[in-house]
Design a protein around this motif. Structure first.
Motif, PDB file in Angstrom:
ATOM      1  N   LEU A  33      37.274  89.581 -45.416  1.00 38.67           N
ATOM      2  CA  LEU A  33      36.604  89.365 -44.534  1.00 38.67           C
ATOM      3  C   LEU A  33      35.869  87.839 -44.750  1.00 38.67           C
ATOM      4  O   LEU A  33      35.289  88.047 -46.508  1.00 38.67           O
ATOM      5  CB  LEU A  33      35.741  90.076 -43.605  1.00 38.67           C
ATOM      6  CG  LEU A  33      36.334  91.033 -43.505  1.00 38.67           C
ATOM      7  CD1 LEU A  33      35.118  92.366 -42.737  1.00 38.67           C
ATOM      8  CD2 LEU A  33      37.817  90.894 -42.007  1.00 38.67           C
ATOM      9  N   TYR A  34      35.373  87.208 -44.201  1.00 44.81           N
ATOM     10  CA  TYR A  34      34.385  85.620 -44.698  1.00 44.81           C
ATOM     11  C   TYR A  34      33.019  86.364 -43.601  1.00 44.81           C
ATOM     12  O   TYR A  34      32.972  85.326 -42.628  1.00 44.81           O
ATOM     13  CB  TYR A  34      35.546  84.516 -44.777  1.00 44.81           C
ATOM     14  CG  TYR A  34      34.514  83.808 -46.149  1.00 44.81           C
ATOM     15  CD1 TYR A  34      34.806  83.331 -46.808  1.00 44.81           C
ATOM     16  CD2 TYR A  34      32.932  82.903 -45.270  1.00 44.81           C
ATOM     17  CE1 TYR A  34      34.107  82.300 -48.173  1.00 44.81           C
ATOM     18  CE2 TYR A  34      32.592  81.960 -46.291  1.00 44.81           C
ATOM     19  CZ  TYR A  34      33.344  81.488 -46.854  1.00 44.81           C
ATOM     20  OH  TYR A  34      32.814  80.210 -48.011  1.00 44.81           O
ATOM     21  N   ILE A  35      32.250  86.346 -44.604  1.00 45.07           N
ATOM     22  CA  ILE A  35      31.264  86.782 -43.872  1.00 45.07           C
ATOM     23  C   ILE A  35      29.689  85.777 -44.522  1.00 45.07           C
ATOM     24  O   ILE A  35      29.549  86.491 -45.883  1.00 45.07           O
ATOM     25  CB  ILE A  35      30.701  88.358 -43.254  1.00 45.07           C
ATOM     26  CG1 ILE A  35      31.694  88.807 -42.193  1.00 45.07           C
ATOM     27  CG2 ILE A  35      29.471  88.064 -42.761  1.00 45.07           C
ATOM     28  CD1 ILE A  35      32.162  90.133 -42.085  1.00 45.07           C
ATOM     29  N   ASP A  36      28.811  85.207 -44.269  1.00 39.65           N
ATOM     30  CA  ASP A  36      27.205  85.436 -44.443  1.00 39.65           C
ATOM     31  C   ASP A  36      28.061  84.316 -45.684  1.00 39.65           C
ATOM     32  O   ASP A  36      27.363  84.010 -46.960  1.00 39.65           O
ATOM     33  CB  ASP A  36      26.699  86.514 -44.866  1.00 39.65           C
ATOM     34  CG  ASP A  36      25.243  86.300 -44.356  1.00 39.65           C
ATOM     35  OD1 ASP A  36      24.786  85.322 -43.116  1.00 39.65           O
ATOM     36  OD2 ASP A  36      24.608  87.146 -44.484  1.00 39.65           O
ATOM     37  N   GLY A  37      28.516  83.907 -45.937  1.00 45.75           N
ATOM     38  CA  GLY A  37      28.857  82.804 -46.753  1.00 45.75           C
ATOM     39  C   GLY A  37      29.977  83.060 -48.488  1.00 45.75           C
ATOM     40  O   GLY A  37      30.092  82.092 -48.986  1.00 45.75           O
ATOM     41  N   CYS A 208      25.442  74.709 -33.443  1.00 50.79           N
ATOM     42  CA  CYS A 208      26.391  76.013 -33.048  1.00 50.79           C
ATOM     43  C   CYS A 208      26.517  77.109 -35.149  1.00 50.79           C
ATOM     44  O   CYS A 208      26.970  76.162 -35.096  1.00 50.79           O
ATOM     45  CB  CYS A 208      27.019  76.696 -32.113  1.00 50.79           C
ATOM     46  SG  CYS A 208      27.196  75.514 -31.353  1.00 50.79           S
ATOM     47  N   THR A 209      27.013  78.377 -34.370  1.00 52.79           N
ATOM     48  CA  THR A 209      27.110  78.776 -35.418  1.00 52.79           C
ATOM     49  C   THR A 209      28.644  79.199 -35.300  1.00 52.79           C
ATOM     50  O   THR A 209      28.753  80.039 -33.857  1.00 52.79           O
ATOM     51  CB  THR A 209      26.212  80.225 -36.692  1.00 52.79           C
ATOM     52  OG1 THR A 209      25.457  81.207 -35.237  1.00 52.79           O
ATOM     53  CG2 THR A 209      25.226  79.752 -36.785  1.00 52.79           C
ATOM     54  N   VAL A 210      29.437  80.414 -35.995  1.00 50.44           N
ATOM     55  CA  VAL A 210      30.721  80.271 -35.294  1.00 50.44           C
ATOM     56  C   VAL A 210      31.115  81.276 -35.637  1.00 50.44           C
ATOM     57  O   VAL A 210      30.902  82.352 -36.968  1.00 50.44           O
ATOM     58  CB  VAL A 210      32.008  78.931 -35.512  1.00 50.44           C
ATOM     59  CG1 VAL A 210      33.584  79.317 -34.999  1.00 50.44           C
ATOM     60  CG2 VAL A 210      30.998  78.059 -35.511  1.00 50.44           C
ATOM     61  N   PRO A 236      25.228  79.699 -45.325  1.00 47.55           N
ATOM     62  CA  PRO A 236      26.111  80.406 -45.179  1.00 47.55           C
ATOM     63  C   PRO A 236      25.409  81.584 -43.819  1.00 47.55           C
ATOM     64  O   PRO A 236      24.342  80.677 -43.559  1.00 47.55           O
ATOM     65  CB  PRO A 236      24.650  82.270 -46.028  1.00 47.55           C
ATOM     66  CG  PRO A 236      24.510  81.501 -46.952  1.00 47.55           C
ATOM     67  CD  PRO A 236      24.193  79.584 -46.241  1.00 47.55           C
ATOM     68  N   GLY A 237      26.876  81.618 -43.087  1.00 52.62           N
ATOM     69  CA  GLY A 237      26.425  82.298 -41.795  1.00 52.62           C
ATOM     70  C   GLY A 237      26.804  80.939 -40.713  1.00 52.62           C
ATOM     71  O   GLY A 237      27.186  82.307 -39.389  1.00 52.62           O
ATOM     72  N   VAL A 238      26.815  80.441 -40.815  1.00 50.43           N
ATOM     73  CA  VAL A 238      27.368  79.384 -39.928  1.00 50.43           C
ATOM     74  C   VAL A 238      29.046  79.768 -39.862  1.00 50.43           C
ATOM     75  O   VAL A 238      29.604  79.090 -38.542  1.00 50.43           O
ATOM     76  CB  VAL A 238      26.773  77.949 -40.266  1.00 50.43           C
ATOM     77  CG1 VAL A 238      27.695  77.018 -39.668  1.00 50.43           C
ATOM     78  CG2 VAL A 238      25.260  77.282 -40.623  1.00 50.43           C
ATOM     79  N   VAL A 239      29.696  79.549 -41.028  1.00 47.95           N
ATOM     80  CA  VAL A 239      31.067  79.322 -40.428  1.00 47.95           C
ATOM     81  C   VAL A 239      31.697  81.696 -41.197  1.00 47.95           C
ATOM     82  O   VAL A 239      31.483  81.332 -42.061  1.00 47.95           O
ATOM     83  CB  VAL A 239      31.923  78.701 -40.809  1.00 47.95           C
ATOM     84  CG1 VAL A 239      33.804  78.873 -40.610  1.00 47.95           C
ATOM     85  CG2 VAL A 239      31.913  77.025 -40.469  1.00 47.95           C
ATOM     86  N   ASN A 240      31.506  81.991 -40.075  1.00 45.52           N
ATOM     87  CA  ASN A 240      32.566  82.835 -40.635  1.00 45.52           C
ATOM     88  C   ASN A 240      33.861  84.071 -39.805  1.00 45.52           C
ATOM     89  O   ASN A 240      34.046  83.194 -38.448  1.00 45.52           O
ATOM     90  CB  ASN A 240      31.523  84.017 -40.045  1.00 45.52           C
ATOM     91  CG  ASN A 240      29.709  84.358 -40.003  1.00 45.52           C
ATOM     92  OD1 ASN A 240      29.344  84.690 -41.079  1.00 45.52           O
ATOM     93  ND2 ASN A 240      29.374  83.457 -39.522  1.00 45.52           N
TER      94      ASN A 240
END
Length: 538
Positions: A33-37, A208-210, A236-240
């Protein structure tokens, strides 16, 4: 080629063939998974296996995420929006970061190109419609460059009213655009890299964040987008990215921590998403199915009408919501059309999408090919006849291939005329050639995404196009020679002869009726991810 810094390895594992049949080791992409950068492990050990639809080989795996994983991603996006710097940055600052991201994606083009071909089965040849670079890869990255270059001026971010005097002194009003909040983006399998970008980039451009949930069949390129965002310095957290199935999608669309859902896919799923979102009154933007009609008007010559529409269903094997898969043909053009299609069909080459001479690649999965076969059979059962195609090619031992198919003698009330097939199938409906009948038939559907009008008279074509209830219409005026005879560039409009680029930076793409609502592309797509706030001062 390997993606620099990416999680990849060489593999020889295959499906349905022996090791001696393999020509060379194949690339395999594995992700968490890709979470928080950064990439993090899923709470589940289950993995989704990703196949190359052209040869059925395994090309990678991703987590089959759980609801708990989805919550972690939402919380990261919520945190980045509520406390992080990204929503408070200026459009100029965000534009610079997106431009850095565009440059990174451009540098990685060769590797992204190979990944997209392997993941989707999209053809690479310049003589086929829907090539990887025009739509799937380079053209999509061009749109990222556009947002980076034009974000500061694409919208009126602040509209100041004139100051006015009052009893307590001077006062006034300002209207400002602010980011909509946390965005859940759910995307389909047909153009994954392009659509993932077209949802993620305008959303983060607006501040926005996604949380991006790609389709389980094509999840790999989403991770490359997230990694490029991190490498570009986006916080981090902007694109997950969360890969998974219905459980993840249901949680994302119902979560009270999500402010906006953007979805591209089937109308059936769109209805479910609206129901999930209703409890929290969150904004929903839907780009759904289509059964677009291309209308040939009665003034078109036999030569020009000879193969209109046939090449449409070759575009990514007909797996596109905008494909004009319903052809309304004046009855007096039938014989010329049959001859033209037979000639065009003989020139089709079905095969390896990496071969530049290939004009038709595979469908995405066996399930999709099975559906196409069932739909074609339903057309035959209801009275349509197969002019060309209608079966699996005999020479293709592996891969999910299906011949381009034209159904004649169809009626507008048949399933093949009313339901989205999502395969290389063109349904031909004959009519009188009168404009009013053409408009009635074109509008006789629950969908309203796209369509086209072909005429020898531009004014007549535009008048018909305005009456068709679709969000996108292409007007085509007859020129000397048939459509099939036109060399590259002749049918592109302004800029004849130049390779098309920057798809998604102009216009306003979206549908009427049950094809959804909301718009994508350019400034109109950007505005969808903003909220208007009025500020008064005194």
């Amino acid at each position: 080629m390997a993606i620099p810094g990416g999680p990849y390895e060489f593999e020889t594992q295959q499906i349905g063939r022996s090791a001696t049949e393999a020509e060379e080791p194949k690339m395999k992409w594995n992700h968490d998974l890709y979470i928080d950068g950064r990439e993090v492990e899923s709470s589940s050990a289950e993995r989704i296996t990703v196949l190359n639809p052209a040869d059925e080989e395994i090309i990678g795996t991703v987590p089959d995420a759980t609801a708990e994983d989805a919550r972690r991603a939402i919380e990261a996006a919520r945190r980045a929006f509520d406390t992080g710097p990204w929503p408070q940055t200026t459009p100029v600052e965000r534009g610079r970061a997106i431009k850095r991201m565009a440059n990174i994606l451009t540098e990685r083009h060769p590797e992204l190109h190979d990944l997209i071909v392997a993941e989707t089965g999209a053809t690479v040849g310049g003589n086929s419609i829907g090539t990887v670079d025009f739509i799937q890869c380079a053209g999509a990255v061009d749109a990222v460059h556009w947002y980076g270059d034009n974000l500061h001026s694409a919208l009126d971010w602040v509209e100041m009213g004139l100051p006015v005097g009052g009893l307590s002194g001077m006062g006034g009003t300002a209207v400002v655009r602010e980011p909509a909040g946390v965005v859940c983006a759910i995307t389909p399998f047909n153009f994954p890299f392009q659509i993932n970008l077209f949802k993620t980039i305008p959303a983060i451009a607006a501040g926005c964040t996604v949380v991006l949930k790609p389709h389980p069949w094509t999840p790999l390129d989403a991770y490359e987008i997230a990694r490029a965002a991190t490498d570009a310095g986006i916080p981090p957290g902007v694109v997950n990215v969360v890969s998974g199935g219905a459980e993840v999608g249901n949680l994302l669309t119902a979560s009270p921590l999500v402010d906006l859902v953007t979805f591209t896919g089937s109308t059936v799923t769109g209805r479910s998403i609206m129901a999930n979102a209703a409890a929290t009154i969150k904004r929903v933007k839907l780009e759904l199915g289509g059964k677009s009609a291309r209308v040939v008007l009665g003034d078109v010559s036999e030569d020009y009408a000879a193969s209109v529409g046939f090449t449409d269903v070759l575009a990514h094997c007909g797996q596109a919501c905008v494909v004009q898969s319903r052809l309304l043909l004046p009855a007096h053009l039938r014989d010329a059309y049959v001859a033209g299609v037979n000639a065009a069909y003989a020139a089709v080459k079905i095969g390896d999408p990496r071969d530049e001479s290939t004009t038709l690649g595979p469908l995405i999965r066996a399930e999709q090919r099975d559906r196409v076969e069932r739909m074609v059979q339903s057309g035959v059962d209801e009275g349509a006849s197969v002019l060309v195609g209608g079966r699996r090619p005999d020479h293709m031992k592996y891969g999910y291939y299906y011949e381009p198919t034209v159904l004649m003698n169809a009626r507008n009330d048949m399933r093949v005329a009313q339901e989205e097939i999502f395969g290389p199938v063109l349904t031909v409906i004959e009519y009188s050639g009168e404009d009013d009948e053409a408009v009635h038939l074109a509008n006789d559907t629950i969908f309203g995404l796209a369509g086209g009008v072909v005429s020898a008279n531009t004014t007549r074509a535009f008048n018909v196009a305005r009456k068709i209830r679709s969000g996108y219409m292409a007007v085509q005026t007859e020129v000397n020679g048939s459509v099939a005879q036109q060399p590259p560039g002749e049918d592109q409009g302004p800029g004849w002869g130049r390779a098309p680029s920057s798809i998604g930076t102009w216009g306003a793409f979206g549908g009427f009726k049950q094809s959804g609502f909301g718009r994508e592309w350019g400034k109109h797509g950007l505005a969808e991810f903003t909220e208007l706030k009025t500020l008064t001062w005194s």
